[in-house]
Design an enzyme around this catalytic site. Structure first.
Site, PDB file in Angstrom:
ATOM      1  NE  ARG A 166      -3.494  -2.248   2.863  1.00  0.00           N
ATOM      2  CZ  ARG A 166      -3.182  -3.359   3.515  1.00  0.00           C
ATOM      3  NH1 ARG A 166      -1.986  -3.485   4.072  1.00  0.00           N
ATOM      4  NH2 ARG A 166      -4.058  -4.347   3.629  1.00  0.00           N
ATOM      5  CE  LYS A 199      -6.331  -1.197   4.994  1.00  0.00           C
ATOM      6  NZ  LYS A 199      -7.641  -1.536   4.381  1.00  0.00           N
ATOM      7  CG  HIS A 266      -4.731   0.420  -3.622  1.00  0.00           C
ATOM      8  ND1 HIS A 266      -4.031   0.213  -2.449  1.00  0.00           N
ATOM      9  CD2 HIS A 266      -5.739  -0.486  -3.623  1.00  0.00           C
ATOM     10  CE1 HIS A 266      -4.590  -0.778  -1.771  1.00  0.00           C
ATOM     11  NE2 HIS A 266      -5.630  -1.215  -2.471  1.00  0.00           N
ATOM     12  NE  ARG A 269      -2.823  -4.101  -0.908  1.00  0.00           N
ATOM     13  CZ  ARG A 269      -2.235  -4.840   0.030  1.00  0.00           C
ATOM     14  NH1 ARG A 269      -0.905  -4.884   0.083  1.00  0.00           N
ATOM     15  NH2 ARG A 269      -2.945  -5.538   0.899  1.00  0.00           N
ATOM     16  CG  HIS A 292      -5.544  -9.475   1.869  1.00  0.00           C
ATOM     17  ND1 HIS A 292      -5.731  -9.931   0.574  1.00  0.00           N
ATOM     18  CD2 HIS A 292      -5.445  -8.122   1.778  1.00  0.00           C
ATOM     19  CE1 HIS A 292      -5.732  -8.903  -0.255  1.00  0.00           C
ATOM     20  NE2 HIS A 292      -5.562  -7.796   0.450  1.00  0.00           N
ATOM     21  CE1 TYR A 301      -5.863  -8.045  -6.317  1.00  0.00           C
ATOM     22  CE2 TYR A 301      -6.013  -9.158  -4.198  1.00  0.00           C
ATOM     23  CZ  TYR A 301      -5.758  -8.020  -4.943  1.00  0.00           C
ATOM     24  OH  TYR A 301      -5.419  -6.855  -4.307  1.00  0.00           O
TER      25      TYR A 301
END
Length: 329
Positions: A166, A199, A266, A269, A292, A301
């Site tokens: 990110r 995150k 982004h 990514r 994730h 994806y």
């Protein structure tokens, strides 16, 4: 305790204990600010803990209806899908706030848990084709205004695509992180391993290809103050590079190159993950590389690749446009 004090304590707890992302904190603050402002009008006085404890499901629905009416009136224009996402976030903010109140202040109100959460359709990732993704680092660096910015931008966008980071993760790196990446890598091949803080403060280890390490090394040679505690990517004044500057640079280049609007930092990514998957990488591996928390996020994806294949089929297969024969007798 007044409700505004409880709100501030909740947001502080979210930041320090739950390590919520800044954007999440800002969104929750905005939602709770509007909620408490509505209650002040709805109840005729600034709410306290007693008011929060006594709110009914009808009161909470009245607030959501008020916000929806405000959007429809034109003050905050929105699409139907965006409205559903906004409502879902507001319900999430209320539930989180009330869970905190129950745990820390003894406010046990079941009403937020009874609110219906609208179903939202998560957009599929929109990666760039491999040829375009490979052109981004050189393309963005070519339009930079200074020699330092050219080397910096080339390294930054090489890192985004080469490691699937990110933009916020890349820009929080310090010079010492690159030194550690070298130490963790294989000196014989010239690769590295970056420790990324994602995150929620979660850490993951991301391998760095030799080409990316070389670009970062060239940038470190042009870095104005490559001290261990200095930001890895800096702006013209020596401070940490702002995400908006990098986004603007890619926006300028994509317009010059005739790329679609979804060609953003982004998207690199998304491109990283999609191109790995197309190359046969295991979905669990991609999940770990992207950081994730849930495999279902990474599985988007797969859906995006299926949609792309279907689009190619409908445009290329000779039978795709055939009208089925009428077999009725």
């Amino acid at each position: 305790m007044m409700a505004t004090e409880a709100r501030d304590a909740f947001l502080q707890w979210m930041e320090t204990e739950r390590r919520a992302a800044p954007l999440t904190l800002a969104a929750y603050r905005g939602d709770l600010d509007r909620f408490l402002a509505f209650l002040t009008t709805h109840m005729g006085a600034e709410p306290d803990m007693g008011v929060l404890a006594g709110l009914s499901l009808a009161d909470l629905r009245a607030w959501l209806a008020h916000e929806h009416a405000a959007a429809l009136s034109g003050r905050r224009p929105t699409t139907q899908d965006r409205a559903a996402r906004t409502r879902a976030r507001r319900v999430s903010a209320l539930r989180s706030f009330y869970r905190y109140l129950a745990r820390h202040h003894g406010v046990d109100n079941p009403a937020p848990g009874l609110l219906a959460t609208p179903r939202t359709r998560r957009p599929l990732p929109r990666p760039l084709p491999q040829t375009q993704a490979l052109e981004v680092p050189e393309g963005v660096s070519d339009i930079a205004h200074t020699p330092m910015a050219r080397v910096r931008d080339g390294a930054l966008f090489m890192l985004l695509y080469g490691c699937g980071l990110r933009i916020s993760e890349a820009l929080t790196l310090d010079v010492r992180d690159l030194d550690q990446a070298r130490a963790l890598g294989d000196g014989a091949t010239g690769d590295g391993v970056l420790r990324i803080r994602g995150k929620g403060g979660k850490e993951r280890m991301v391998p760095v290809l030799p080409q990316v390490m070389q670009a970062l090394a060239r940038w470190l040679g042009a870095h104005p103050l490559p001290q261990p505690d200095a930001p890895l990517f800096v702006g013209v004044r020596g401070g940490r590079l702002q995400a908006g500057i990098a986004q603007r640079a890619m926006r300028t280049w994509r317009h010059m190159a005739g790329l679609p609007d979804h060609a953003t930092p982004h998207a690199l990514r998304h491109s990283f993950a999609t191109h790995l998957m197309e190359g046969g990488a295991d979905l669990r591996v991609i999940q770990d590389l992207l950081g994730h928390a849930s495999l279902s996020t990474t599985q988007r994806y797969t859906l995006a690749d299926e949609a792309r294949l279907m689009d190619v089929w409908t445009r290329a297969h000779p039978h795709a446009t055939d009208t089925p024969p009428d077999t009725a007798r």
